[in-house]
Write a protein that holds these residues in place. Structure first.
Motif, mmCIF file in Angstrom:
data_model
loop_
_atom_site.group_PDB
_atom_site.id
_atom_site.type_symbol
_atom_site.label_atom_id
_atom_site.label_comp_id
_atom_site.label_asym_id
_atom_site.label_seq_id
_atom_site.Cartn_x
_atom_site.Cartn_y
_atom_site.Cartn_z
ATOM 1 N N MET A 118 0.822 -1.201 0.000
ATOM 2 C CA MET A 118 0.000 0.000 0.000
ATOM 3 C C MET A 118 0.857 1.252 0.000
ATOM 4 N N ALA A 119 1.929 1.243 0.778
ATOM 5 C CA ALA A 119 2.823 2.398 0.821
ATOM 6 C C ALA A 119 3.491 2.609 -0.533
ATOM 7 N N TRP A 120 3.848 1.519 -1.194
ATOM 8 C CA TRP A 120 4.495 1.614 -2.507
ATOM 9 C C TRP A 120 3.513 2.170 -3.540
ATOM 10 N N LEU A 121 2.287 1.661 -3.531
ATOM 11 C CA LEU A 121 1.281 2.132 -4.489
ATOM 12 C C LEU A 121 0.955 3.608 -4.268
ATOM 13 N N ALA A 122 0.926 4.019 -3.001
ATOM 14 C CA ALA A 122 0.575 5.409 -2.693
ATOM 15 C C ALA A 122 1.564 6.396 -3.302
ATOM 16 N N ARG A 123 2.758 5.929 -3.599
ATOM 17 C CA ARG A 123 3.776 6.819 -4.190
ATOM 18 C C ARG A 123 3.628 6.943 -5.707
ATOM 19 N N LEU A 124 2.804 6.082 -6.298
ATOM 20 C CA LEU A 124 2.638 6.129 -7.750
ATOM 21 C C LEU A 124 1.798 7.336 -8.142
ATOM 22 N N SER A 125 2.108 7.886 -9.283
ATOM 23 C CA SER A 125 1.342 9.013 -9.804
ATOM 24 C C SER A 125 1.129 8.800 -11.301
ATOM 25 N N PRO A 126 0.068 8.076 -11.686
ATOM 26 C CA PRO A 126 -0.169 7.806 -13.109
ATOM 27 C C PRO A 126 -0.213 9.088 -13.934
ATOM 28 N N GLY A 127 0.482 9.049 -15.049
ATOM 29 C CA GLY A 127 0.566 10.216 -15.917
ATOM 30 C C GLY A 127 1.859 10.988 -15.729
ATOM 31 N N ALA A 148 -8.045 1.306 -6.003
ATOM 32 C CA ALA A 148 -8.964 2.164 -5.250
ATOM 33 C C ALA A 148 -8.496 2.328 -3.811
ATOM 34 N N ARG A 149 -8.076 1.238 -3.187
ATOM 35 C CA ARG A 149 -7.610 1.314 -1.798
ATOM 36 C C ARG A 149 -6.388 2.216 -1.670
ATOM 37 N N ALA A 150 -5.602 2.295 -2.734
ATOM 38 C CA ALA A 150 -4.409 3.139 -2.711
ATOM 39 C C ALA A 150 -4.703 4.574 -3.118
ATOM 40 N N GLY A 151 -5.976 4.889 -3.407
ATOM 41 C CA GLY A 151 -6.350 6.251 -3.780
ATOM 42 C C GLY A 151 -5.980 6.633 -5.191
ATOM 43 N N LEU A 152 -5.756 5.634 -6.056
ATOM 44 C CA LEU A 152 -5.285 5.929 -7.411
ATOM 45 C C LEU A 152 -6.410 6.168 -8.414
ATOM 46 N N LEU A 153 -7.658 5.975 -7.995
ATOM 47 C CA LEU A 153 -8.782 6.136 -8.920
ATOM 48 C C LEU A 153 -9.651 7.342 -8.603
ATOM 49 N N ALA A 154 -9.249 8.162 -7.660
ATOM 50 C CA ALA A 154 -10.037 9.347 -7.305
ATOM 51 C C ALA A 154 -10.157 10.275 -8.506
ATOM 52 N N GLY A 155 -11.387 10.667 -8.817
ATOM 53 C CA GLY A 155 -11.626 11.568 -9.937
ATOM 54 C C GLY A 155 -11.519 10.901 -11.291
ATOM 55 N N ALA A 201 -13.836 3.696 -3.693
ATOM 56 C CA ALA A 201 -13.396 4.914 -4.376
ATOM 57 C C ALA A 201 -14.612 5.790 -4.661
ATOM 58 N N PRO A 202 -15.145 6.448 -3.629
ATOM 59 C CA PRO A 202 -16.366 7.250 -3.821
ATOM 60 C C PRO A 202 -16.191 8.393 -4.814
ATOM 61 N N GLY A 203 -14.965 8.828 -5.039
ATOM 62 C CA GLY A 203 -14.729 9.894 -6.011
ATOM 63 C C GLY A 203 -14.525 9.384 -7.412
ATOM 64 N N CYS A 204 -14.700 8.090 -7.623
ATOM 65 C CA CYS A 204 -14.500 7.478 -8.944
ATOM 66 C C CYS A 204 -15.849 7.259 -9.616
ATOM 67 N N THR A 205 -15.929 7.522 -10.906
ATOM 68 C CA THR A 205 -17.131 7.214 -11.682
ATOM 69 C C THR A 205 -17.014 5.780 -12.173
ATOM 70 N N VAL A 206 -17.798 4.888 -11.592
ATOM 71 C CA VAL A 206 -17.722 3.466 -11.913
ATOM 72 C C VAL A 206 -18.654 3.163 -13.075
ATOM 73 N N LEU A 207 -18.101 2.610 -14.139
ATOM 74 C CA LEU A 207 -18.864 2.320 -15.353
ATOM 75 C C LEU A 207 -19.133 0.833 -15.454
ATOM 76 N N GLN A 208 -20.369 0.489 -15.776
ATOM 77 C CA GLN A 208 -20.767 -0.904 -15.908
ATOM 78 C C GLN A 208 -20.751 -1.322 -17.372
ATOM 79 N N ASP A 209 -20.797 -2.620 -17.584
ATOM 80 C CA ASP A 209 -20.927 -3.192 -18.935
ATOM 81 C C ASP A 209 -19.838 -2.704 -19.871
ATOM 82 N N ARG A 210 -18.633 -2.619 -19.365
ATOM 83 C CA ARG A 210 -17.498 -2.219 -20.195
ATOM 84 C C ARG A 210 -16.450 -3.326 -20.197
ATOM 85 N N VAL A 211 -15.837 -3.532 -21.337
ATOM 86 C CA VAL A 211 -14.693 -4.442 -21.403
ATOM 87 C C VAL A 211 -13.501 -3.785 -20.731
ATOM 88 N N PHE A 212 -13.266 -2.531 -21.074
ATOM 89 C CA PHE A 212 -12.234 -1.755 -20.385
ATOM 90 C C PHE A 212 -12.566 -0.284 -20.504
#
Length: 326
Positions: free
Chosen positions: A98-107, A124-131, A148-159
């Motif tokens: 968790m500590a390692w993931l928390a340091r990641l910054s996608p993009g 989500a647990r690492a806070g990487l999907l917020a927004g 991840a309450p700040g994440c827009t979760v999409l259904q019926d998607r392959v990706f």
């Protein structure tokens, strides 16, 4: 340098979540090398908070790399799912992970985050999907929304793609996503060849872009037809008479037409025209003149390109596409 792809494994990770995408990337590297492309081949790494782990089917994984202190520029980090029993029994990942993931910054510095199945829950647990917009296996959609309450979760998607964060649904959707990423990285021909070797269909989600003409009509397992389509895609400007295409398939023109209709849902001539249109549009978007794009793609004249463009129902004109790319 090779493109680093770092698979993060935990105990009871679903083997197909990582083995399927990893195999697709391995085959893509072979194609990149064989075709002498400018794209980097992939270097696969398997890391964990512990040196050993047990896979979902009981396989014992040993000598896993420790979580790296640093990642090369442009690395991809892949988070995969675990069995439902493991998620229920031990929902909290190791603190070191968790500590390692928390340091990641996608993009940042080109870092790309990829999740397969319930790997999205770890993100989500690492806070990487917020927004972000994201998806996961249908059984875990509510869990993802809760974590991840700040994440827009999409259904019926392959990706789902959101910037440098790519999330996918269950198990085989990871292979679909890997093929999509391969096409983005090394080109659609490489993705098509990998899909052919893995005997899987190229698939997109319901809200994803339409398949490129370089990928369209290739969701089949006919080796003879793939051979013809590979040859056309590699050299679209050559003279592709139906007789020449039939020679690549070691069959007659009449049988080739039947193969195209049966497996590709298109005539040989229409397939060649579609590939040439795709090549021409790419050339125009790169700044080529209409005349140069026509020649590169194999159209005999600019007028032939314009007529094919209109016949395909593409919006605007080749000239407009070139102006829009400036």
């Amino acid at each position: 340098m090779p493109k680093q792809v770092v698979f993060v494994l935990q105990d009871h990770s679903l083997v197909l979540d990582w083995a399927g995408p990893a195999e697709a990337l391995r085959l893509a590297s072979l194609e990149i090398t064989a075709l002498k492309l400018a794209a980097e081949p992939f270097e696969l790494r398997f890391v964990s908070a512990h040196a050993e782990a047990t896979g979902s089917v009981g396989v014992q994984l040993q000598a896993l790399e420790p979580l790296p202190d640093t990642l090369p520029l442009g690395s991809w980090v892949v988070l995969v799912g675990r069995t439902s029993a493991a998620e229920q029994r031990q929902p909290q990942p190791p603190q070191a992970l968790m500590a390692w993931l928390a340091r990641l910054s996608p993009g940042r510095e080109g870092l790309r985050l990829v999740t397969v199945c319930s790997g999205a829950l770890l993100a989500a647990r690492a806070g990487l999907l917020a927004g972000r917009r994201a998806t996961t296996h249908h059984q875990h959609l509510n869990d993802l929304a809760r974590l991840a309450p700040g994440c827009t979760v999409l259904q019926d998607r392959v990706f789902v793609e959101d910037g440098e964060v790519f999330t996918s649904a269950g198990v085989t959707a990871g292979i679909d996503l890997a093929l999509h990423l391969i096409a983005r990285h090394a080109g659609e021909l490489v993705a098509a060849r990998v899909a052919e070797q893995m005997a899987v269909a190229l698939r997109r989600g319901p809200a994803d872009p339409e398949l490129s003409p370089l990928l369209a009509h290739r969701q089949h397992l006919s080796a003879r037809l793939h051979r013809v389509q590979d040859a056309v895609s590699e050299a679209p400007a050559q003279d592709w008479s139906i007789e020449r295409m039939a020679a690549f398939a070691a069959t007659t023109p009449r049988t080739l037409s039947r193969l195209f209709a049966q497996h590709g849902g298109v005539s040989p001539q229409a397939y060649v025209r579609g590939v040439r249109l795709a090549v021409a549009r790419r050339a125009l978007e790169a700044g080529a003149s209409v005349a140069a794009a026509s020649e590169t793609a194999g159209f005999s004249t600019e007028l032939q390109l314009r007529r094919a463009w209109a016949a395909a129902g593409w919006p605007g004109t080749p000239s407009a596409a070139r102006r829009a790319a400036r």
